[in-house]
Design a protein around this motif. Structure first.
Motif, mmCIF file in Angstrom:
data_model
loop_
_atom_site.group_PDB
_atom_site.id
_atom_site.type_symbol
_atom_site.label_atom_id
_atom_site.label_comp_id
_atom_site.label_asym_id
_atom_site.label_seq_id
_atom_site.Cartn_x
_atom_site.Cartn_y
_atom_site.Cartn_z
ATOM 1 N N GLU A 70 -10.156 -47.125 -57.061
ATOM 2 C CA GLU A 70 -9.310 -47.550 -58.162
ATOM 3 C C GLU A 70 -10.122 -48.153 -59.292
ATOM 4 N N ARG A 74 -10.052 -46.859 -63.271
ATOM 5 C CA ARG A 74 -9.663 -47.628 -64.448
ATOM 6 C C ARG A 74 -10.494 -47.246 -65.667
ATOM 7 N N ARG A 239 0.420 -47.382 -55.006
ATOM 8 C CA ARG A 239 0.892 -47.818 -56.318
ATOM 9 C C ARG A 239 -0.171 -47.635 -57.406
ATOM 10 N N ARG A 240 -1.398 -48.038 -57.104
ATOM 11 C CA ARG A 240 -2.436 -47.970 -58.132
ATOM 12 C C ARG A 240 -2.781 -46.521 -58.487
ATOM 13 N N THR A 243 0.071 -44.999 -60.466
ATOM 14 C CA THR A 243 0.031 -45.522 -61.827
ATOM 15 C C THR A 243 -1.073 -44.855 -62.623
ATOM 16 N N ARG A 244 -2.239 -44.683 -62.000
ATOM 17 C CA ARG A 244 -3.357 -44.008 -62.655
ATOM 18 C C ARG A 244 -2.993 -42.590 -63.051
ATOM 19 N N ALA A 246 0.012 -41.370 -63.658
ATOM 20 C CA ALA A 246 0.966 -41.422 -64.767
ATOM 21 C C ALA A 246 0.264 -41.741 -66.077
ATOM 22 N N GLU A 247 -0.698 -42.643 -66.046
ATOM 23 C CA GLU A 247 -1.433 -42.998 -67.259
ATOM 24 C C GLU A 247 -2.257 -41.820 -67.771
ATOM 25 N N THR A 263 5.478 -40.987 -62.811
ATOM 26 C CA THR A 263 5.886 -42.215 -63.478
ATOM 27 C C THR A 263 5.209 -43.405 -62.798
ATOM 28 N N ARG A 264 5.098 -44.483 -63.527
ATOM 29 C CA ARG A 264 4.511 -45.682 -62.946
ATOM 30 C C ARG A 264 5.466 -46.279 -61.932
#
Length: 265
Positions: A70, A74, A239-240, A243-244, A246-247, A263-264
């Motif tokens: 993760e 980022r 989750r991470r 989220t990644r 989706a971003e 989606t997040r």
């Protein structure tokens, strides 16, 4: 059935082989151009700023995620779908999934079979944004095939991904946001309650491990599902990582059902 009025023009992205394994530099996304009524609807969604219209087509070994990846992930929002100009190199995302590319002389053609009409709209739009004419036709099993014309612009893509007649990822493959966005558009499916699947080409088992490694390098370590387990596909969980994803892929195109897009959590 043609969905785009664009042809093989000199305005298409230049065929530079080095672009295919390397991430694209950030740049602003140019305004989209209209290419017929259906393509215009889809182009608006692909660019993320057009008007919604109502005339949609309605035809009848494993990699497991670890927290360590993760931190690396980022760093990669810099390569999100909104951070770079669309290029032909992005079509590597289709080949990471079920897409196929074939050569004929000094030209090549890309095709991908999809399971829903909204995917046809999105992919035709994405191809049009890159100066590529596209057509589609239904298949006997109720799916749809989207394909480009034969064009010299796709020759470097074919050279990077074909070993003889066999599709295989380049030795170095970077999955940027735009490439992942195309993979999701062609073969991405949410898996309740907390997962997302990226479909793979059924005839490409020798490519699956390399694609898993590329996902891990993008901060999206995933588990490989065999055909007997509902694949071939990579399952992204956590989750991470979700989220990644989706971003990186950005907001859903107008033609895509929001509930089917990353989606997040």
């Amino acid at each position: 059935m043609s969905l785009s009025g664009l042809g093989d023009t000199g305005a298409a992205q230049p065929p530079v082989p080095a672009l295919f394994p390397a991430p694209d530099p950030p740049a602003s996304v140019p305004a989209e151009s209209s290419a017929g009524a259906v393509a215009a609807d889809a182009l608006a969604g692909a660019a993320g700023r057009g008007r919604r219209r109502s005339g949609s087509v309605r035809p009848g070994s494993a990699h497991s995620g670890t927290p360590d990846d993760e931190d690396a992930g980022r760093q990669l929002v810099f390569f999100g779908a909104e951070a770079a100009e669309p290029t032909v190199a992005d079509l590597a995302g289709l080949l990471a999934g079920p897409g196929e590319v074939v050569r004929m002389g000094g030209t090549a053609r890309l095709s991908v079979r999809v399971d829903a009409a909204w995917r046809v709209h999105v992919l035709v739009a994405e191809l049009a944004l890159r100066g590529l004419a596209a057509s589609w036709e239904p298949t006997e099993d109720g799916k749809h095939t989207v394909r480009t014309s034969y064009t010299r612009v796709l020759k470097p893509l074919a050279a990077a991904w074909l070993h003889g007649a066999v599709k295989r990822p380049p030795a170095v493959l970077h999955l940027t946001g735009r490439r992942l966005r195309l993979w999701v558009a062609a073969a991405g499916t949410p898996e309740p309650p907390g997962g997302f699947l990226l479909g793979l080409g059924e005839g490409d088992p020798d490519s699956w491990d390399a694609l898993g490694a590329a996902l891990a390098a993008a901060g999206l370590s995933a588990t490989l599902l065999a055909p007997a387990e509902g694949g071939p596909a990579y399952r992204i969980t956590g989750r991470r990582r979700l989220t990644r994803l989706a971003e990186l892929v950005g907001d859903p195109p107008a033609a895509a059902p929001p509930k089917l897009w990353p989606t997040r959590p």
